[in-house]
Design a protein around this motif. Structure first.
Motif, PDB file in Angstrom:
ATOM      1  N   ALA A   1       0.852  -1.136  -0.012  1.00  0.00           N
ATOM      2  CA  ALA A   1       0.131  -0.037   0.022  1.00  0.00           C
ATOM      3  C   ALA A   1       0.926   1.174   0.009  1.00  0.00           C
ATOM      4  CB  ALA A   1      -0.941  -0.081   1.315  1.00  0.00           C
ATOM      5  N   CYS A   2       2.102   1.133   0.648  1.00  0.00           N
ATOM      6  CA  CYS A   2       2.989   2.449   0.749  1.00  0.00           C
ATOM      7  C   CYS A   2       4.025   2.283  -0.226  1.00  0.00           C
ATOM      8  CB  CYS A   2       3.384   2.409   2.083  1.00  0.00           C
ATOM      9  SG  CYS A   2       2.119   2.644   3.336  1.00  0.00           S
ATOM     10  N   THR A   3       3.941   1.422  -0.989  1.00  0.00           N
ATOM     11  CA  THR A   3       5.108   1.204  -2.115  1.00  0.00           C
ATOM     12  C   THR A   3       6.546   1.362  -1.697  1.00  0.00           C
ATOM     13  OG1 THR A   3       4.840   3.477  -2.742  1.00  0.00           O
ATOM     14  CG2 THR A   3       3.679   1.786  -4.073  1.00  0.00           C
ATOM     15  N   VAL A   4       6.907   0.730  -0.308  1.00  0.00           N
ATOM     16  CA  VAL A   4       8.186   0.492   0.128  1.00  0.00           C
ATOM     17  C   VAL A   4       8.666  -0.672  -0.444  1.00  0.00           C
ATOM     18  CG1 VAL A   4       7.415   1.700   1.980  1.00  0.00           C
ATOM     19  CG2 VAL A   4       7.414  -0.487   2.311  1.00  0.00           C
ATOM     20  N   GLU A   5      10.118  -0.550  -0.529  1.00  0.00           N
ATOM     21  CA  GLU A   5      11.055  -1.800  -1.032  1.00  0.00           C
ATOM     22  C   GLU A   5      10.993  -2.996  -0.019  1.00  0.00           C
ATOM     23  OE1 GLU A   5      14.971  -0.349  -1.954  1.00  0.00           O
ATOM     24  OE2 GLU A   5      14.177   0.883  -3.661  1.00  0.00           O
ATOM     25  N   ALA A   6      11.208  -2.753   1.235  1.00  0.00           N
ATOM     26  CA  ALA A   6      11.090  -3.504   2.312  1.00  0.00           C
ATOM     27  C   ALA A   6       9.748  -3.770   3.102  1.00  0.00           C
ATOM     28  CB  ALA A   6      12.558  -3.614   3.039  1.00  0.00           C
ATOM     29  N   ALA A   7       9.407  -4.727   3.487  1.00  0.00           N
ATOM     30  CA  ALA A   7       8.144  -4.772   4.285  1.00  0.00           C
ATOM     31  C   ALA A   7       8.895  -4.432   5.736  1.00  0.00           C
ATOM     32  CB  ALA A   7       7.437  -6.192   4.131  1.00  0.00           C
ATOM     33  N   PRO A   8       7.797  -3.994   6.586  1.00  0.00           N
ATOM     34  CA  PRO A   8       8.421  -3.909   8.043  1.00  0.00           C
ATOM     35  C   PRO A   8       8.657  -5.341   8.398  1.00  0.00           C
ATOM     36  CG  PRO A   8       6.615  -2.588   7.595  1.00  0.00           C
ATOM     37  CD  PRO A   8       6.592  -3.511   6.235  1.00  0.00           C
ATOM     38  N   SER A   9       9.533  -5.394   9.491  1.00  0.00           N
ATOM     39  CA  SER A   9       9.789  -6.714   9.895  1.00  0.00           C
ATOM     40  C   SER A   9       9.164  -6.979  11.244  1.00  0.00           C
ATOM     41  CB  SER A   9      11.206  -6.747  10.459  1.00  0.00           C
ATOM     42  OG  SER A   9      11.802  -5.677  11.482  1.00  0.00           O
ATOM     43  N   VAL A  10       8.923  -8.368  11.236  1.00  0.00           N
ATOM     44  CA  VAL A  10       8.155  -8.798  12.475  1.00  0.00           C
ATOM     45  C   VAL A  10       9.154  -9.512  13.421  1.00  0.00           C
ATOM     46  CG1 VAL A  10       6.453 -10.611  13.262  1.00  0.00           C
ATOM     47  CG2 VAL A  10       6.079  -9.561  10.864  1.00  0.00           C
ATOM     48  N   ALA A  11       8.922  -9.012  14.879  1.00  0.00           N
ATOM     49  CA  ALA A  11       9.649  -9.414  15.887  1.00  0.00           C
ATOM     50  C   ALA A  11       9.096 -10.439  17.024  1.00  0.00           C
ATOM     51  CB  ALA A  11      10.172  -8.223  16.735  1.00  0.00           C
ATOM     52  N   GLN A  12       9.742 -11.509  17.441  1.00  0.00           N
ATOM     53  CA  GLN A  12       9.409 -12.274  18.211  1.00  0.00           C
ATOM     54  C   GLN A  12       9.782 -11.742  19.537  1.00  0.00           C
ATOM     55  OE1 GLN A  12      10.277 -16.445  18.022  1.00  0.00           O
ATOM     56  NE2 GLN A  12       9.802 -16.987  20.137  1.00  0.00           N
ATOM     57  N   LEU A  13       8.578 -11.568  20.575  1.00  0.00           N
ATOM     58  CA  LEU A  13       8.742 -10.820  21.870  1.00  0.00           C
ATOM     59  C   LEU A  13       9.419 -11.937  22.759  1.00  0.00           C
ATOM     60  CD1 LEU A  13       5.672  -8.686  21.836  1.00  0.00           C
ATOM     61  CD2 LEU A  13       7.804  -7.902  21.396  1.00  0.00           C
ATOM     62  N   PRO A  14      10.158 -11.318  23.746  1.00  0.00           N
ATOM     63  CA  PRO A  14      10.806 -12.211  24.769  1.00  0.00           C
ATOM     64  C   PRO A  14       9.646 -12.803  25.615  1.00  0.00           C
ATOM     65  CG  PRO A  14      11.225 -10.054  25.416  1.00  0.00           C
ATOM     66  CD  PRO A  14      10.383  -9.802  24.096  1.00  0.00           C
ATOM     67  N   PRO A  15       9.831 -14.226  26.316  1.00  0.00           N
ATOM     68  CA  PRO A  15       8.922 -14.832  26.907  1.00  0.00           C
ATOM     69  C   PRO A  15       8.909 -13.947  28.223  1.00  0.00           C
ATOM     70  CG  PRO A  15      11.149 -16.074  26.798  1.00  0.00           C
ATOM     71  CD  PRO A  15      11.165 -14.980  25.869  1.00  0.00           C
ATOM     72  N   ASP A  16       9.666 -13.370  28.837  1.00  0.00           N
ATOM     73  CA  ASP A  16       9.530 -12.566  30.145  1.00  0.00           C
ATOM     74  C   ASP A  16       8.974 -11.392  29.972  1.00  0.00           C
ATOM     75  OD1 ASP A  16      11.854 -11.540  28.781  1.00  0.00           O
ATOM     76  OD2 ASP A  16      12.783 -11.412  30.577  1.00  0.00           O
ATOM     77  N   MET A  17       8.308 -11.088  28.758  1.00  0.00           N
ATOM     78  CA  MET A  17       7.696  -9.766  28.405  1.00  0.00           C
ATOM     79  C   MET A  17       6.624  -9.500  29.442  1.00  0.00           C
ATOM     80  SD  MET A  17       5.181 -10.539  25.157  1.00  0.00           S
ATOM     81  CE  MET A  17       4.060  -9.397  25.572  1.00  0.00           C
ATOM     82  N   GLU A  18       6.144  -8.157  29.502  1.00  0.00           N
ATOM     83  CA  GLU A  18       4.934  -7.700  30.315  1.00  0.00           C
ATOM     84  C   GLU A  18       3.635  -7.951  29.463  1.00  0.00           C
ATOM     85  OE1 GLU A  18       3.033  -6.950  33.605  1.00  0.00           O
ATOM     86  OE2 GLU A  18       5.032  -7.245  33.477  1.00  0.00           O
ATOM     87  N   PRO A  19       2.863  -8.788  29.584  1.00  0.00           N
ATOM     88  CA  PRO A  19       1.730  -8.948  28.676  1.00  0.00           C
ATOM     89  C   PRO A  19       0.627  -7.639  28.842  1.00  0.00           C
ATOM     90  CG  PRO A  19       1.319 -10.470  30.585  1.00  0.00           C
ATOM     91  CD  PRO A  19       2.948  -9.836  30.424  1.00  0.00           C
TER      92      PRO A  19
END
Length: 229
Positions: free
Chosen positions: A176-194
């Motif tokens: 939709a925004c015609t960018v060369e690279a798609a934004p990256s998806v990150a895995q959150l740490p298991p000790d994150m604050e939900p």
């Protein structure tokens, strides 16, 4: 607490005029599809100087969480335990917290048209919307309101335990925004604050939680047509 749950246009029009809102009443953090509102409450505690608005179409879900807060129950604990959720010991909810009952697509359009209210950060934390393949067009990145969604806010945060959903969302943003690279998806740490009950459940069961963060301000956003209709 129920007085903080407002509906549709009335809720939107009240955002900029909240008597208990922080200094800059025109700037908000938006928590779309907030369900019971636990994530909105967490965001309001995290950003005390910004008005945080949680939106869901179910008043029942919103008031369910509010009832637990009003009863002074720790909504983050697996068992009901007393906790102080008031501000400076006063018998009032968080001063920068507002819930609005509305259809998201309608409210997004109203926010775009009402220039007095500016979305700073936008959160989409409902983890698994419409998982069936035939419902692709009902996921937000396949919905007709997706171009409007990309106009709202400087930063968009989407979370899920379903990596495919976030990968699809990222590719849709790039297209939709015609960018060369798609934004990256990150895995959150298991000790994150939900921030949601879903995230708390996934972490407790050893599942991964993923996050897609999009800096909308740096993108060339798609042109909108007929937004006033």
């Amino acid at each position: 607490f129920s007085s903080q749950v407002q509906s549709g246009r009335e809720g939107l029009l009240s955002v900029a005029s909240q008597p208990h809102a922080p200094q800059d009443r025109s700037e908000i953090i938006l928590d779309s599809g907030c369900g019971t509102g636990a994530s909105t409450f967490a965001l309001a505690k995290r950003f005390p100087d910004t008005l945080v608005v949680g939106v869901d179409r179910s008043e029942l879900r919103l008031t369910k969480f509010g009832a637990r807060v009003a009863d002074n129950v720790n909504v983050d604990a697996p068992e009901a335990q007393p906790v102080d959720y008031w501000v400076d010991g006063a018998a009032a909810p968080l001063p920068n917290l507002l819930y609005v009952r509305a259809e998201l697509a309608d409210l997004w359009r109203l926010l775009l048209l009402k220039q007095e209210v500016r979305v700073k950060d936008h959160y989409l934390l409902y983890p698994n919307p419409y998982p069936k393949r035939k419902h692709l067009g009902q996921r937000w990145h396949g919905h007709p309101s997706f171009p409007i969604l990309l106009q709202l806010g400087e930063r968009l945060v989407v979370r899920s335990n379903w990596r495919t959903y976030l990968d699809e969302f990222s590719l849709a943003v790039a297209a939709a925004c015609t960018v060369e690279a798609a934004p990256s998806v990150a895995q959150l740490p298991p000790d994150m604050e939900p921030m949601t009950n879903f995230e708390r459940k996934y972490l407790r069961e050893g599942e991964s939680v993923y996050e897609l963060e999009v800096s909308l301000r740096s993108l060339t956003r798609p042109a909108l047509e007929n937004v006033n209709r």
